[in-house]
Design an enzyme around this catalytic site. Sequence first.
Site, PDB file in Angstrom:
ATOM      1  N   GLU A  28      47.142  95.961  53.546  1.00 44.73           N
ATOM      2  CA  GLU A  28      48.127  94.875  53.464  1.00 44.73           C
ATOM      3  C   GLU A  28      48.162  94.009  54.724  1.00 44.73           C
ATOM      4  O   GLU A  28      48.488  92.832  54.655  1.00 44.73           O
ATOM      5  CB  GLU A  28      49.517  95.452  53.176  1.00 44.73           C
TER       6      GLU A  28
ATOM      7  N   HIS B  33      59.817 102.381  43.131  1.00 42.68           N
ATOM      8  CA  HIS B  33      59.725 102.022  44.545  1.00 42.68           C
ATOM      9  C   HIS B  33      61.082 102.184  45.205  1.00 42.68           C
ATOM     10  O   HIS B  33      62.079 101.635  44.715  1.00 42.68           O
ATOM     11  CB  HIS B  33      59.244 100.572  44.697  1.00 42.68           C
TER      12      HIS B  33
HETATM   13  C1  NOJ Z   1      55.694  98.088  53.715  1.00 38.43           C
HETATM   14  C2  NOJ Z   1      54.798  98.845  52.793  1.00 38.43           C
HETATM   15  O1  NOJ Z   1      53.680  99.345  53.457  1.00 38.43           O
HETATM   16  C3  NOJ Z   1      54.399  97.902  51.680  1.00 38.43           C
HETATM   17  O2  NOJ Z   1      53.450  98.528  50.842  1.00 38.43           O
HETATM   18  C4  NOJ Z   1      55.612  97.453  50.933  1.00 38.43           C
HETATM   19  O3  NOJ Z   1      55.231  96.501  49.969  1.00 38.43           O
HETATM   20  C5  NOJ Z   1      56.631  96.817  51.874  1.00 38.43           C
HETATM   21  N1  NOJ Z   1      56.866  97.657  52.996  1.00 38.43           N
HETATM   22  C6  NOJ Z   1      57.956  96.561  51.187  1.00 38.43           C
HETATM   23  O4  NOJ Z   1      58.563  97.773  50.870  1.00 38.43           O
HETATM   24 CA    CA Z   2      53.368  99.616  55.916  1.00 37.08          CA
END
Ligand code: NOJ
Ligand code: CA
Length: 712
Positions: free
Chosen positions: A505, A410
């Site tokens: 999310e 990541h």
């Molecule tokens: C936004 C991203 O869409 C999400 O998947 C991620 O966990 C967070 N940023 C932190 O990087």
């Molecule tokens: Ca995002």
Amino acid sequence: MLFKKLPVIFCTVLFLNTTYADQSVVIRSPDGNIRLSVNNKNDGSVVYDLSFKNRTVIAPSQLGFAFKLPELSLNRFDIITIDSSSTDETWRPVWGELSSIRNHYKQLVLQVRDRTGSGIMLKIVFRVFNDGIGFRYEFPKQDKLNYFVIADEFTQFAMTGDHKTFWIPGDYDTNEFAYYTTRISGIDATGGGKAQEISAKTFYDKNAAQTPLMMKTDDGLYINIHEAALVNYPAMNLIIDKSTNTFRSHLVPDAVGNAAYLQAPAVTPWRTIITSDKATDILASKTILNLNEPSKIKDVSWIKPEKFVGVWWEMHVGKSSWDYSGGQVGSQQATRVPHGANTANVKRYIDFASKNGIPAVLVEGWNTGWEDWFGNWKEDVFDFVTPYPDFDVKGLSAYARSKGVKIIMHHETSASVTNYERWMDTAYKFMKKYGYDAVKTGYVGRIIPRGEHHDGQWMIRHYVRVAQKTANYHIMVDMHEPVRPTGLQRTYPNWLACEAARGNEFNAWSVGNAPDHETILPFTRLMGGPMDYTPGIFKIKMSYYNPEKKEQVHTTLTKQLALYVTMYSPLQMAADLPENYEVHMDAFQFIKDVAVDWDDTRILDAEPGDYVIIARKAKGKASWFLGAITDENARNFTTSLDFLDPGKKYVATIYHDAENASWNDNPEAYVIDKFIVDKATSLQLKLAPGGGTAISLLPATANDLKKFKEYR
Ligand code: NOJ
Ligand code: CA
């Protein structure tokens, strides 16, 4: 490949190097249903119009630019030459919804010269497919034009009425808005500017909307406007003139207010208009992909579509944190919680993935910097190579390898892109050293270089550079918060997916995504390419984690399963926590079984904002998977399985909403049925409000035939 010169119909006879007033040229799609007419009016303007089966899709619309350097309006032309040709070829994508794609179009090339005396020449290239058109501007190498600066592009899309429209506010920095469904006259971007849940957004005009823009006319024509092959140019937004229902392009500007810096020879992205009287044709369209260049990556053997789990949702629901101190910076959580990416926890996910045949585990929050990662517009945030003390990078990569699982890297850049550019090579070498072959990048926050935008030319070049550079290292990439895709996955097949829209999310920590959201996304955002939507949430209500939380996923559990089929991506996350899957292993079986790469796709039924039903055949296998989703309304469908192979019996495992299920009252109630089916079977699908049905269709064994009843 078939490439031949075609006769075109001229209303005025044209000769090389001769100009005439009011000349028009007409070209039709290979099947004749689409008719494009291009007109050079006596005032010098070049206008195009488009019809489908004799119904006007685009009324006469102007083409042209405002140049900053040299300073001029480029919208009055003399036609120099007109050429036409036809192409019919078939190509095989590295991965995708189909094993082979037909690229069949007629092309019209107008070479024109600026009438105002600059001497600048350009080509306007139109390609007419059976399901729409693409057109772009090309600036050939020429004496009168070398370096030039575009202030804005003025391409019009004149609609014939106040159509029903699925839109998000125009913006320079984000595409993570909830969709609005209104008439064209209802477009008003000011709501976007107020969306608190989005960190970096730049409102600029209340009449602006983003593409892909989906419309439906009152007499049932579907129209989608977007672009293809966006490289070295800013993204196109659309600004509506409500007095005439005419959209015009608006390019995302840079820090000093210019749109694009080009050097001849140069081309713009393709402007695309996909149209049909059937909604299913819009979803089946491959025109945007066809307008992109073939793969620039020669050896593609290392590119593998895959499913993954991740140390991820637990941060979004507030169970653990990205940062080591547990302060939950940026996650709306005040109380301290454990650091998620600790060695023991990552091993737990690796074990779960390994046990269930999931090839990869994403780990976020593994590297230092999360204590102060966004909001301050600070340049040096992450270095992408320094793990937190409780993340044993070496030990974990050995452990993952021993379990046959890959860890997905990541790289949250916090939009400090200058910093990321400095670290990219070091970071990718670090990945290779520890056996990582895929990275999820992220661009949360305001861009550095300060004043640049997520969708401006500078960043467009950055995203493409990341795709190229990761390809050099044999690394696959998934980008969050980039510009929305434009089919570049054909050219850079290691660029597996993007977020670039409002993902699942948002359901964890905001007002979330309305039940119709996933029925709109395929007609809008996904027209450009795969989305890392992160489906598979089984614990629907966030009160499970904290009784005070009101947030929830706005679907039923089985709709989350159906999204693996309706929301196409070669990279699909099983986004929920292992412990939430472990109590529903019967439903999790669908996620284990479902493919991520396909030989065939059938869009069985669809209506934007209402429902989507898709069946897909797994790559290299006899099995099919079907997903059906609805908006907030319960719906029943009779769905024929006539796409199945003749003479073959299949076991259909049907994961559907329980009788009393609904997204708000009873979202986790599901039933799993198994039947023997074949090509002659018609299934009755009953979808709950906000619900869905997911079906796996696997070839039946002799034992299955004894064990399960025929569907009736
Ligand atoms: C936004 C991203 O869409 C999400 O998947 C991620 O966990 C967070 N940023 C932190 O990087
Ligand atoms: Ca995002």
